[in-house]
Design a protein around this motif. Structure first.
Motif, PDB file in Angstrom:
ATOM      1  N   TRP A 150       0.848  -1.186   0.000  1.00 39.77           N
ATOM      2  CA  TRP A 150       0.000   0.000   0.000  1.00 39.77           C
ATOM      3  C   TRP A 150       0.884   1.238   0.000  1.00 39.77           C
ATOM      4  CZ3 TRP A 150      -5.185  -0.302  -0.594  1.00 39.77           C
ATOM      5  CH2 TRP A 150      -5.764  -1.536  -0.388  1.00 39.77           C
TER       6      TRP A 150
ATOM      7  N   ARG B  92       2.528   3.137   3.207  1.00 41.48           N
ATOM      8  CA  ARG B  92       2.313   2.334   4.410  1.00 41.48           C
ATOM      9  C   ARG B  92       3.327   1.199   4.459  1.00 41.48           C
ATOM     10  NH1 ARG B  92      -3.503  -0.326   5.361  1.00 41.48           N
ATOM     11  NH2 ARG B  92      -4.045   1.891   5.316  1.00 41.48           N
TER      12      ARG B  92
ATOM     13  N   ARG C 243       3.241   5.019   8.640  1.00 39.08           N
ATOM     14  CA  ARG C 243       2.588   5.685   7.516  1.00 39.08           C
ATOM     15  C   ARG C 243       3.253   7.023   7.248  1.00 39.08           C
ATOM     16  NH1 ARG C 243      -3.902   4.997   8.507  1.00 39.08           N
ATOM     17  NH2 ARG C 243      -3.949   2.730   8.597  1.00 39.08           N
TER      18      ARG C 243
ATOM     19  N   THR D  66      -5.339  13.009   6.457  1.00 31.03           N
ATOM     20  CA  THR D  66      -5.978  11.755   6.079  1.00 31.03           C
ATOM     21  C   THR D  66      -5.444  10.634   6.954  1.00 31.03           C
ATOM     22  OG1 THR D  66      -6.170  12.478   3.782  1.00 31.03           O
ATOM     23  CG2 THR D  66      -6.452  10.128   4.216  1.00 31.03           C
ATOM     24  N   ALA D  67      -6.343   9.913   7.605  1.00 29.07           N
ATOM     25  CA  ALA D  67      -5.967   8.757   8.421  1.00 29.07           C
ATOM     26  C   ALA D  67      -7.199   7.887   8.597  1.00 29.07           C
ATOM     27  CB  ALA D  67      -5.423   9.192   9.779  1.00 29.07           C
ATOM     28  N   HIS D  68      -7.003   6.564   8.601  1.00 28.76           N
ATOM     29  CA  HIS D  68      -8.120   5.638   8.739  1.00 28.76           C
ATOM     30  C   HIS D  68      -8.199   5.025  10.139  1.00 28.76           C
ATOM     31  CE1 HIS D  68      -9.238   5.723   4.478  1.00 28.76           C
ATOM     32  NE2 HIS D  68      -7.943   5.808   4.243  1.00 28.76           N
ATOM     33  N   ASP D  69      -7.267   5.373  10.992  1.00 31.55           N
ATOM     34  CA  ASP D  69      -7.291   4.911  12.376  1.00 31.55           C
ATOM     35  C   ASP D  69      -7.200   6.123  13.291  1.00 31.55           C
ATOM     36  OD1 ASP D  69      -7.215   1.987  11.948  1.00 31.55           O
ATOM     37  OD2 ASP D  69      -5.276   2.440  11.046  1.00 31.55           O
TER      38      ASP D  69
ATOM     39  N   GLU E 157     -10.121  11.114  16.095  1.00 29.94           N
ATOM     40  CA  GLU E 157     -10.751  10.137  15.203  1.00 29.94           C
ATOM     41  C   GLU E 157     -11.486  10.890  14.105  1.00 29.94           C
ATOM     42  OE1 GLU E 157     -14.250   6.821  15.527  1.00 29.94           O
ATOM     43  OE2 GLU E 157     -12.678   6.771  17.055  1.00 29.94           O
TER      44      GLU E 157
ATOM     45  N   ARG F 185     -13.005  12.477   5.628  1.00 32.89           N
ATOM     46  CA  ARG F 185     -11.660  12.356   5.061  1.00 32.89           C
ATOM     47  C   ARG F 185     -11.657  12.978   3.664  1.00 32.89           C
ATOM     48  NH1 ARG F 185     -12.969   7.688   7.513  1.00 32.89           N
ATOM     49  NH2 ARG F 185     -11.687   7.045   9.300  1.00 32.89           N
TER      50      ARG F 185
END
Length: 287
Positions: free
Chosen positions: A157, A160, A190, A205-208, A243, A247
């Motif tokens: 990815w 990452r 990341r 931008t972050a997914h966690d 959190e 995004r």
């Protein structure tokens, strides 16, 4: 750069441990299979970030002596079973006795094999992992990764880098005289979570959930009361979490999130985000 580490540490001293006059306690118990209730021998049981560990005998029993009183986390690990962690508080006047039942684990990954030959890409990933995991200090130069062959890497990815290990990762720290055993579940780095956006803003931008540690200011005692943490003393740094609900998020030059409901704030950020401090975004102090 953002790094996330999920691991459990067990420390073995190369020499005798430091002597203390403090009274100590005992943790003992038995490890069983959750389905059959059969004893589980050869199970690793240890107190996290300590030198107290053992392997269960043929009847699944273990005993840890000399454990200092206070909050502890007992970690139980066995190949083919799910790992478990228990919060305990040993005391010098009575032993803590526990029965731990482990669920069987289906191993979908291929078995770990030792190979004398690795491709160049694997060694590049290993060097990157060493820099991130062990560090680049003078002490890091005296640390040796004993069993790098148990590590698995993935950087497919964009931006990452991930690492994990099916078996414990062993590090010998010759500078401090310890052998460290890490039960590494997840390691992730990341890049580029913050980019330049339009109109002098930045795009986040972050997914966690992100953790933010501010070293420039200690915790206030009022925060401990607000967070119901009155029993401990204020730390010399502030820790917050963010959190993302949207995004990407737009961050203005002053560090404020542009989207009104773009993120949920936790810990110290949540404590400081009070209405008494809110002003309209276009407000400017009088000259």
């Amino acid at each position: 750069m953002w790094v996330r580490l999920v691991a459990v540490l067990f420390v073995v001293a190369c020499g005798p441990g430091p002597a203390t006059g403090q009274s100590t306690g005992v943790i003992e118990g038995r490890v069983l299979d959750a389905d059959s209730n059969a004893p589980l021998p050869r199970t690793h049981v240890f107190v996290v970030e300590s030198m107290h560990g053992a392997v269960t005998d043929s009847s699944g029993r273990f005993r840890l002596e000399g454990v200092r009183p206070g909050p502890k986390r007992l970690y139980v690990s066995r190949v083919g079973h799910e790992r478990r962690a228990l919060a305990l508080r040993p005391a010098p006047d009575r032993p803590v006795t526990v029965t731990v039942r482990l669920d069987a684990k289906v191993l979908n990954s291929p078995p770990v094999t030792v190979s004398a030959e690795r491709d160049e890409e694997w060694y590049e990933r290993l060097d990157r992992f060493r820099r991130l995991f062990i560090g680049r200090s003078d002490l890091a130069e005296d640390c040796t990764l004993v069993n790098p062959e148990v590590l698995r890497f993935d950087d497919k990815w964009w931006g990452r880098f991930e690492a994990w290990a099916e078996k414990p990762v062993i590090i010998e720290n010759r500078a401090l005289g310890y052998r460290l055993t890490y039960f590494l579940k997840e390691f992730e780095e990341r890049d580029n979570i913050l980019e330049t956006g339009p109109d002098s803003t930045y795009l986040l931008t972050a997914h966690d959930r992100l953790e933010v540690v501010y070293q420039g200011m200690p915790e206030r005692r009022a925060y401990l009361e607000w967070a119901d943490l009155r029993r401990r003393t204020p730390r010399d740094h502030q820790t917050s979490q963010i959190e993302l609900n949207e995004r990407p998020l737009h961050i203005d030059p002053s560090g404020e999130i542009v989207e009104p409901y773009g993120a949920t704030l936790y810990q110290y950020f949540a404590f400081t985000a009070r209405m008494a401090k809110r002003l309209p975004r276009e407000y400017e102090p009088p000259k």
